[in-house]
Design an enzyme around this catalytic site. Sequence first.
Site, PDB file in Angstrom:
ATOM      1  N   GLY A 124       0.841  -1.182   0.000  1.00 55.50           N
ATOM      2  CA  GLY A 124       0.000   0.000   0.000  1.00 55.50           C
ATOM      3  C   GLY A 124       0.881   1.238   0.000  1.00 55.50           C
ATOM      4  O   GLY A 124       2.111   1.149   0.135  1.00 55.50           O
ATOM      5  N   TYR A 125       0.238   2.381  -0.130  1.00 57.51           N
ATOM      6  CA  TYR A 125       0.970   3.633  -0.306  1.00 57.51           C
ATOM      7  C   TYR A 125       0.619   4.637   0.783  1.00 57.51           C
ATOM      8  O   TYR A 125      -0.555   4.941   0.993  1.00 57.51           O
ATOM      9  CB  TYR A 125       0.700   4.197  -1.715  1.00 57.51           C
ATOM     10  CG  TYR A 125       1.296   3.272  -2.733  1.00 57.51           C
ATOM     11  CD1 TYR A 125       2.606   3.440  -3.149  1.00 57.51           C
ATOM     12  CD2 TYR A 125       0.603   2.166  -3.197  1.00 57.51           C
ATOM     13  CE1 TYR A 125       3.188   2.549  -4.027  1.00 57.51           C
ATOM     14  CE2 TYR A 125       1.179   1.276  -4.065  1.00 57.51           C
ATOM     15  CZ  TYR A 125       2.476   1.470  -4.477  1.00 57.51           C
ATOM     16  OH  TYR A 125       3.069   0.577  -5.326  1.00 57.51           O
ATOM     17  N   LEU A 126       1.662   5.115   1.450  1.00 55.63           N
ATOM     18  CA  LEU A 126       1.509   6.176   2.435  1.00 55.63           C
ATOM     19  C   LEU A 126       1.519   7.529   1.745  1.00 55.63           C
ATOM     20  O   LEU A 126       1.030   8.511   2.289  1.00 55.63           O
ATOM     21  CB  LEU A 126       2.622   6.092   3.487  1.00 55.63           C
ATOM     22  CG  LEU A 126       2.627   4.782   4.285  1.00 55.63           C
ATOM     23  CD1 LEU A 126       3.908   4.663   5.087  1.00 55.63           C
ATOM     24  CD2 LEU A 126       1.411   4.701   5.193  1.00 55.63           C
ATOM     25  N   ASP A 136      -3.125   4.856   1.974  1.00 56.81           N
ATOM     26  CA  ASP A 136      -4.108   5.609   1.217  1.00 56.81           C
ATOM     27  C   ASP A 136      -4.655   4.743   0.088  1.00 56.81           C
ATOM     28  O   ASP A 136      -3.912   4.309  -0.786  1.00 56.81           O
ATOM     29  CB  ASP A 136      -3.412   6.857   0.656  1.00 56.81           C
ATOM     30  CG  ASP A 136      -4.309   7.684  -0.240  1.00 56.81           C
ATOM     31  OD1 ASP A 136      -5.530   7.658  -0.057  1.00 56.81           O
ATOM     32  OD2 ASP A 136      -3.775   8.371  -1.126  1.00 56.81           O
TER      33      ASP A 136
END
EC number: 4.6.1.1
Length: 157
Positions: free
Chosen positions: A27-29, A79
Amino acid sequence: MATEIERKFLVTGDGWQSTTPTYYCQGYLNRDKHRTVRVRVAGEHGFLTVKGITTGASRAEFEYGIPLDDAKALLTLCDGPLVEKLRHVVEHKGMCWEIDAFLGDNEGLIVAEIELESEAQELALPDWVGAEITGEARYYNSNLAAVPYKHWGHPAE
């Protein structure tokens, strides 16, 4: 500074399916177009990765191993939806190819990646490699988290 030089291709055949895959969840911060911050669980390992903007087939990349439990906890802070895939590693003519068969909302998409020493490096393509997609932003994993493959409305070309 660490530099990643990578080319990507769609996969058209099944000759690559000779290895046992590793499950990846990431996932992406941060998914800013100038930098991404990714957290990944790859099998039993956790990673935190910062990548810069892509120019040609190159970009800055900094990857750090982190405790697995920390990676799992960080995934809950990401996010957008997580990107899940099965990664196969296949050797072809002395080079290591990574083939990602995506799962979930990206199921049906299969991408082959190869890391190179330079952008000009000669490359022998396996017969299961199709169209090159290097630099096509919709195929970036960070963008697949925002607009999954199933929402594209048409098959990959």
